[in-house]
Design a protein around this motif. Sequence first.
Motif, PDB file in Angstrom:
ATOM      1  N   MET A 199      22.313   4.397  31.291  1.00 13.52           N
ATOM      2  CA  MET A 199      22.944   4.662  32.570  1.00 13.52           C
ATOM      3  C   MET A 199      22.176   4.035  33.728  1.00 13.52           C
ATOM      4  N   ASP A 200      20.858   3.989  33.667  1.00 13.92           N
ATOM      5  CA  ASP A 200      20.091   3.398  34.758  1.00 13.92           C
ATOM      6  C   ASP A 200      20.366   1.902  34.884  1.00 13.92           C
ATOM      7  N   GLN A 201      20.613   1.231  33.756  1.00 15.89           N
ATOM      8  CA  GLN A 201      20.978  -0.181  33.818  1.00 15.89           C
ATOM      9  C   GLN A 201      22.357  -0.367  34.438  1.00 15.89           C
ATOM     10  N   GLN A 202      23.284   0.524  34.122  1.00 16.89           N
ATOM     11  CA  GLN A 202      24.606   0.470  34.735  1.00 16.89           C
ATOM     12  C   GLN A 202      24.513   0.613  36.250  1.00 16.89           C
ATOM     13  N   ILE A 203      23.702   1.563  36.690  1.00 15.73           N
ATOM     14  CA  ILE A 203      23.567   1.823  38.126  1.00 15.73           C
ATOM     15  C   ILE A 203      22.969   0.616  38.834  1.00 15.73           C
ATOM     16  N   ARG A 204      21.929   0.008  38.235  1.00 13.63           N
ATOM     17  CA  ARG A 204      21.306  -1.166  38.855  1.00 13.63           C
ATOM     18  C   ARG A 204      22.275  -2.349  38.892  1.00 13.63           C
ATOM     19  N   ALA A 205      23.015  -2.546  37.807  1.00 19.13           N
ATOM     20  CA  ALA A 205      23.971  -3.657  37.766  1.00 19.13           C
ATOM     21  C   ALA A 205      25.068  -3.469  38.815  1.00 19.13           C
ATOM     22  N   ALA A 206      25.586  -2.248  38.930  1.00 17.39           N
ATOM     23  CA  ALA A 206      26.635  -1.970  39.912  1.00 17.39           C
ATOM     24  C   ALA A 206      26.121  -2.175  41.326  1.00 17.39           C
ATOM     25  N   ALA A 207      24.876  -1.761  41.579  1.00 18.64           N
ATOM     26  CA  ALA A 207      24.304  -1.905  42.921  1.00 18.64           C
ATOM     27  C   ALA A 207      24.157  -3.381  43.296  1.00 18.64           C
ATOM     28  N   LEU A 208      23.717  -4.208  42.338  1.00 23.36           N
ATOM     29  CA  LEU A 208      23.561  -5.635  42.606  1.00 23.36           C
ATOM     30  C   LEU A 208      24.909  -6.291  42.893  1.00 23.36           C
ATOM     31  N   LEU A 209      25.892  -5.992  42.084  1.00 25.11           N
ATOM     32  CA  LEU A 209      27.220  -6.572  42.277  1.00 25.11           C
ATOM     33  C   LEU A 209      27.841  -6.074  43.578  1.00 25.11           C
ATOM     34  N   ASP A 210      27.624  -4.801  43.877  1.00 23.79           N
ATOM     35  CA  ASP A 210      28.178  -4.240  45.109  1.00 23.79           C
ATOM     36  C   ASP A 210      27.551  -4.898  46.337  1.00 23.79           C
ATOM     37  N   SER A 211      26.255  -5.172  46.273  1.00 23.69           N
ATOM     38  CA  SER A 211      25.583  -5.825  47.396  1.00 23.69           C
ATOM     39  C   SER A 211      26.184  -7.202  47.664  1.00 23.69           C
ATOM     40  N   ALA A 212      26.461  -7.946  46.593  1.00 25.57           N
ATOM     41  CA  ALA A 212      27.063  -9.271  46.752  1.00 25.57           C
ATOM     42  C   ALA A 212      28.468  -9.172  47.322  1.00 25.57           C
ATOM     43  N   LEU A 213      29.221  -8.184  46.861  1.00 23.81           N
ATOM     44  CA  LEU A 213      30.595  -8.021  47.355  1.00 23.81           C
ATOM     45  C   LEU A 213      30.604  -7.552  48.804  1.00 23.81           C
ATOM     46  N   GLN A 214      29.706  -6.617  49.140  1.00 25.17           N
ATOM     47  CA  GLN A 214      29.663  -6.099  50.502  1.00 25.17           C
ATOM     48  C   GLN A 214      29.281  -7.181  51.505  1.00 25.17           C
ATOM     49  N   SER A 215      28.531  -8.197  51.078  1.00 22.81           N
ATOM     50  CA  SER A 215      28.150  -9.272  51.994  1.00 22.81           C
ATOM     51  C   SER A 215      29.360 -10.069  52.465  1.00 22.81           C
TER      52      SER A 215
END
Length: 440
Positions: free
Chosen positions: A375-391
């Motif tokens: 689950m911690d890997q899922q959270i980190r992956a989602a956060a990275l992708l979300d940061s790129a999308l939010q930009s």
Amino acid sequence: MAREFDRSGGRSVTEEVNIEHAENPSAYPPSIQAGIPKLGETPRGWTRYPLGDLLLKVERPARLTDNQTYQLVTAKRNRGGIVAREVLRGDQIKTKTQFYVEAGDFLISNRQISHGACGLVPPQLHRAIVSNEYTAFHAKEKLEPTFLNALMHSVYFQQTCFHSSIGVHVEKLVFRLEDWLKWAFDVPPLEEQRRIVAVLETWDRAIDQTERLIASKRKRFEGLLAQYAMKFHNERTEFGALVELISERVQPGVCDVPNESTELENIEPETGRIIGSSRVSAESALRSRFKAKDTLFGKLRPYLRKVAQPSFDGICSTEIWVLRSNPKVLNPDLLFFLVQTQEFQATATKQSGSKMPRADWDLVSTTPVPCPRAMDQQIRAAALLDSALQSIHPELKRLDAHRAQKRGLMQKLLTGEWRLDGRFEPAALTSRAVLPGDAA
């Protein structure tokens, strides 16, 4: 990590440019301006002409040869301009009555002009062909072609197109060209036309630059998504084991539900933004209920890539899948990105032969998708992708603002409410910025 979305329409308006929207009756789509065309007093120095005095109809019949290829074009609705269609051999073209168009022609679709299907033919489509369902014009000496291309965006122009059409259904209107050419238009002198076009082109350049930046950031996001899929390729799990397809149906007006619904057209393709909402009544069709942080996926024509993760509870069209993650095995934020992976999209967009294809749940649910078990890997992956999308989102808002400002400028400049002096000569605008407050 819930994404906040603008439900008011996603448009921002500066104080300098006040956008005056013409109301569309609810019976008509946004592409139609159904109000009565009315001209006020002719602005000082302008001249009022029947449209027929400004346009010259041109025809260039094309004799099709079976083994020769031809570029076909079409006029997009909502004043989207003239764009390429397919390239076909003469023997593949069913309608044999075709005409050549040339760069600089003003082309209208007789069937779709009430929806704003018109525009200038661009240089790359010079000598393309169209059927006799189109009409091509040259601008006469009193009218700059580029000014005509701007004029088509005015509310008055759009209203004249609608009121020159007859029919009982908005999608089957018959355009009466001769009636349309009788409508009067106020036109400024040629030098003022050029100034107006030059000012609007500065906004076009800002819009183009912002669109390029959005495309660049979108590619970065897609690259990160592809890297994610490769990294966890060996940890794939069937999609149906990770999520639940929510099928809680509600009847608007009967159950305790909002009187607004998210429809397919309210989901902006590829951005994840929910733009506005649609009104529903007691007589409306069934809707699905969703909760904040569910993932919404447009199953109708899935190739449009309409995906959203709302930050609010609500209802939506049954043409939208409501997907909810199994919290024991899948982080809800990662679900939003799983449905955008190549593996999922390839399965969802498999064509069924229908003109209105729908994603097949039985097929999609058995599709293996890359998903780390930790689950911690899922959270980190989602956060990275979300940061790129939010930009991307600040640029989308900036693009909305530029487009809104241009619409406001057009309504002011094309009606003569704002006038432009010598400071706005095309040559002068290349060396300085243009501010809406500069207009005199």
